[in-house]
Design a protein around this motif. Structure first.
Motif, mmCIF file in Angstrom:
data_model
loop_
_atom_site.group_PDB
_atom_site.id
_atom_site.type_symbol
_atom_site.label_atom_id
_atom_site.label_comp_id
_atom_site.label_asym_id
_atom_site.label_seq_id
_atom_site.Cartn_x
_atom_site.Cartn_y
_atom_site.Cartn_z
ATOM 1 N N VAL A 103 0.820 -1.228 0.000
ATOM 2 C CA VAL A 103 0.000 0.000 0.000
ATOM 3 C C VAL A 103 0.851 1.274 0.000
ATOM 4 C CG1 VAL A 103 -1.897 -1.087 1.302
ATOM 5 C CG2 VAL A 103 -0.093 0.099 2.534
ATOM 6 N N ASP A 104 0.200 2.356 -0.388
ATOM 7 C CA ASP A 104 0.752 3.684 -0.134
ATOM 8 C C ASP A 104 -0.020 4.166 1.086
ATOM 9 O OD1 ASP A 104 1.316 6.320 0.067
ATOM 10 O OD2 ASP A 104 0.840 6.860 -2.010
ATOM 11 N N MET A 145 10.019 -1.960 11.692
ATOM 12 C CA MET A 145 11.283 -1.228 11.861
ATOM 13 C C MET A 145 10.996 0.284 11.954
ATOM 14 S SD MET A 145 14.385 -2.822 11.144
ATOM 15 C CE MET A 145 14.896 -4.485 10.863
ATOM 16 N N VAL A 148 9.107 2.976 8.880
ATOM 17 C CA VAL A 148 8.460 2.249 7.779
ATOM 18 C C VAL A 148 7.054 2.780 7.491
ATOM 19 C CG1 VAL A 148 9.778 0.080 7.889
ATOM 20 C CG2 VAL A 148 7.784 0.390 9.368
ATOM 21 N N THR A 167 4.778 11.893 12.973
ATOM 22 C CA THR A 167 5.482 11.267 11.854
ATOM 23 C C THR A 167 6.707 12.109 11.519
ATOM 24 O OG1 THR A 167 4.300 12.537 10.202
ATOM 25 C CG2 THR A 167 3.346 10.410 10.812
ATOM 26 N N GLY A 172 12.936 6.847 14.289
ATOM 27 C CA GLY A 172 12.876 6.961 15.757
ATOM 28 C C GLY A 172 11.985 8.069 16.272
ATOM 29 N N GLY A 197 9.413 2.046 16.461
ATOM 30 C CA GLY A 197 10.088 1.160 15.512
ATOM 31 C C GLY A 197 11.161 0.366 16.233
HETATM 32 N N1 LIG Z 1 5.873 7.679 -0.363
HETATM 33 C C1 LIG Z 1 5.438 7.138 0.790
HETATM 34 N N2 LIG Z 1 5.866 7.659 1.942
HETATM 35 C C2 LIG Z 1 5.443 7.096 3.092
HETATM 36 C C3 LIG Z 1 4.567 5.978 3.111
HETATM 37 N N3 LIG Z 1 4.349 5.643 4.413
HETATM 38 C C4 LIG Z 1 5.052 6.512 5.155
HETATM 39 N N4 LIG Z 1 5.709 7.395 4.380
HETATM 40 C C5 LIG Z 1 6.629 8.478 4.812
HETATM 41 O O1 LIG Z 1 7.658 7.873 5.572
HETATM 42 C C6 LIG Z 1 8.097 8.739 6.625
HETATM 43 C C7 LIG Z 1 8.096 7.986 7.944
HETATM 44 O O2 LIG Z 1 6.770 7.664 8.321
HETATM 45 P P1 LIG Z 1 6.333 7.473 9.851
HETATM 46 O O3 LIG Z 1 4.869 7.168 9.824
HETATM 47 O O4 LIG Z 1 6.803 8.594 10.721
HETATM 48 O O5 LIG Z 1 7.149 6.160 10.225
HETATM 49 P P2 LIG Z 1 7.165 5.368 11.622
HETATM 50 O O6 LIG Z 1 7.255 3.929 11.266
HETATM 51 O O7 LIG Z 1 6.023 5.772 12.487
HETATM 52 O O8 LIG Z 1 8.536 5.882 12.223
HETATM 53 P P3 LIG Z 1 9.112 5.728 13.742
HETATM 54 O O9 LIG Z 1 8.265 6.598 14.595
HETATM 55 O O10 LIG Z 1 10.508 6.208 13.585
HETATM 56 O O11 LIG Z 1 9.082 4.292 14.105
HETATM 57 C C8 LIG Z 1 7.141 9.931 6.602
HETATM 58 O O12 LIG Z 1 7.824 10.996 5.958
HETATM 59 C C9 LIG Z 1 5.953 9.458 5.766
HETATM 60 O O13 LIG Z 1 5.331 10.512 5.045
HETATM 61 C C10 LIG Z 1 4.121 5.437 1.843
HETATM 62 O O14 LIG Z 1 3.373 4.446 1.752
HETATM 63 N N5 LIG Z 1 4.596 6.063 0.723
#
Ligand SMILES: Nc1nc2c(ncn2[C@@H]2O[C@H](COP(=O)(O)OP(=O)(O)OP(=O)(O)O)[C@@H](O)[C@H]2O)c(=O)[nH]1
Length: 331
Positions: A103-104, A145, A148, A167, A172, A197
């Motif tokens: 997914v996105d 992780m 992600v 986010t 981290g 993560g």
């Molecule tokens: N292009 C794209 N970017 C994504 C997608 N999912 C997340 N992102 C980007 O990835 C970055 C990290 O996303 P987070 O949701 O903060 O990741 P997390 O897993 O909660 O990170 P931690 O809190 O460090 O564990 C952000 O800048 C999001 O916008 C996706 O499916 N596609």
């Protein structure tokens, strides 16, 4: 077709092989305590590096007798609608009998799809329990992780009820396991637990994993020398240059950020940095960081998936990783 031989091996540089912090260990201990409470594990992995962002430590959290697991690959938008790489990944999952989605996370339609899957698991749980729902709701642990996309997914699930999880593009951002957050239509009793993560400790990691994680943003960008990261990126890009039936035009689309003309590939990172240098005084590190920051669609970051090894078995890969993890955990 290009007449160019990429490197099939990357030098073993002396780099840190892990970014495992105290709050990650704390999160793992908390998962153990929460084990009896949750019913489904949504394990997020980055589609660009499916092997490197698979965390064997999370296998210890899932008890197959009590928990269901759904793997969610994020960043589906990094790849075209159809790709032989994605077909191969689907086959490997079939081999493992592991359910998965690609997914996105930022898209509402993807979130609706995930919510429908959660409802399906909820219903399955009810059927197994004489039509009864869990008294404290159906609980879903969202894990994976760092960086992600866990918080992005949770925020999108919450939708109009407001943004709750922080986010960010650096790894981290989430540091503690949250209380349950109610999602979905009111009354269906689905609760999500956001978690920090969790990476791999040094004993379960190696330099190739670390480099792939650095390129995905799953570890702090500054942890590994940018020159080495840039060299690794070049190594991966060259492995993805057009071969066989691929055309240069196709490759230009997927490798749009190739340093210089794709018709003149090189294995020499110094030459790449010179091609990209904006002025003679710009340092190697700053050129490398600028190049690493460019967005890059369609690039696979796990070399195992690119090297010509027709006999690669996902099952074997996973079994070896689990064996190693069990050995390390026993010590
Ligand atoms: N292009 C794209 N970017 C994504 C997608 N999912 C997340 N992102 C980007 O990835 C970055 C990290 O996303 P987070 O949701 O903060 O990741 P997390 O897993 O909660 O990170 P931690 O809190 O460090 O564990 C952000 O800048 C999001 O916008 C996706 O499916 N596609």
């Amino acid at each position: 077709m290009l007449k160019f031989l990429p490197r099939f091996e990357f030098p073993r540089y002396n780099i840190p092989v892990a970014d495992f912090k105290g709050h990650q260990l704390k999160a793992l201990r908390r998962f153990e305590k929460l084990k009896p409470q949750f019913h489904l594990v949504l394990e997020l992995r980055d589609l660009r590096a499916p092997l490197s962002t698979r965390n064997v430590l999370l296998d210890q959290v899932v008890d197959k007798r009590h928990h269901e697991r759904l793997v969610v690959y994020t960043r589906r938008d990094s790849f075209p609608a159809t790709s032989p790489y994605l077909d191969r990944l689907s086959q490997w999952h079939a081999e493992l009998e592991e359910k998965f989605l690609m997914v996105d996370c930022r898209h509402r339609s993807a979130i609706n799809h995930i919510l429908r899957c959660i409802d399906w698991y909820h219903e399955l749980h009810r059927e197994k329990n004489y039509g009864l729902s869990p008294p404290l709701g159906f609980k879903v642990l969202v894990t994976g992780m760092p960086n992600v996309g866990k918080s992005t997914l949770i925020n999108s699930m919450r939708g109009s009820s407001g943004k709750v999880a922080r986010t960010g593009s650096e790894a981290g951002v989430t540091r503690s396991t949250s209380e349950s957050i109610k999602v979905g239509s009111s009354g269906n009793g689905v609760y999500i637990i956001d978690t920090p993560g969790v990476g791999l400790p040094a004993r379960l990691s190696d330099s190739s994993r670390m480099l792939a994680l650095a390129l995905c943003g799953c570890v702090k960008r500054t942890l590994v020398d940018p020159w080495i990261q840039a060299d690794y990126l070049l190594y991966l890009m060259n492995l993805q240059l057009p071969y066989g039936t691929d055309t240069v035009k196709q490759a230009e689309k997927t490798l749009s950020t190739y340093p210089g003309a794709i018709q003149h590939p090189t294995n020499d990172i110094e030459e790449v940095l010179n091609r990209l240098r904006r002025n003679p005084r710009e340092s190697d590190a700053s050129v490398a960081l600028r190049w690493l920051d460019e967005s890059r669609s369609g690039l696979v970051l796990d070399p195992e998936l690119l090297l010509p090894c027709a006999d690669f078995s996902m099952r074997q890969h996973v079994e070896q990783a689990l064996k190693r993890a069990r050995k390390v955990m026993r010590k």
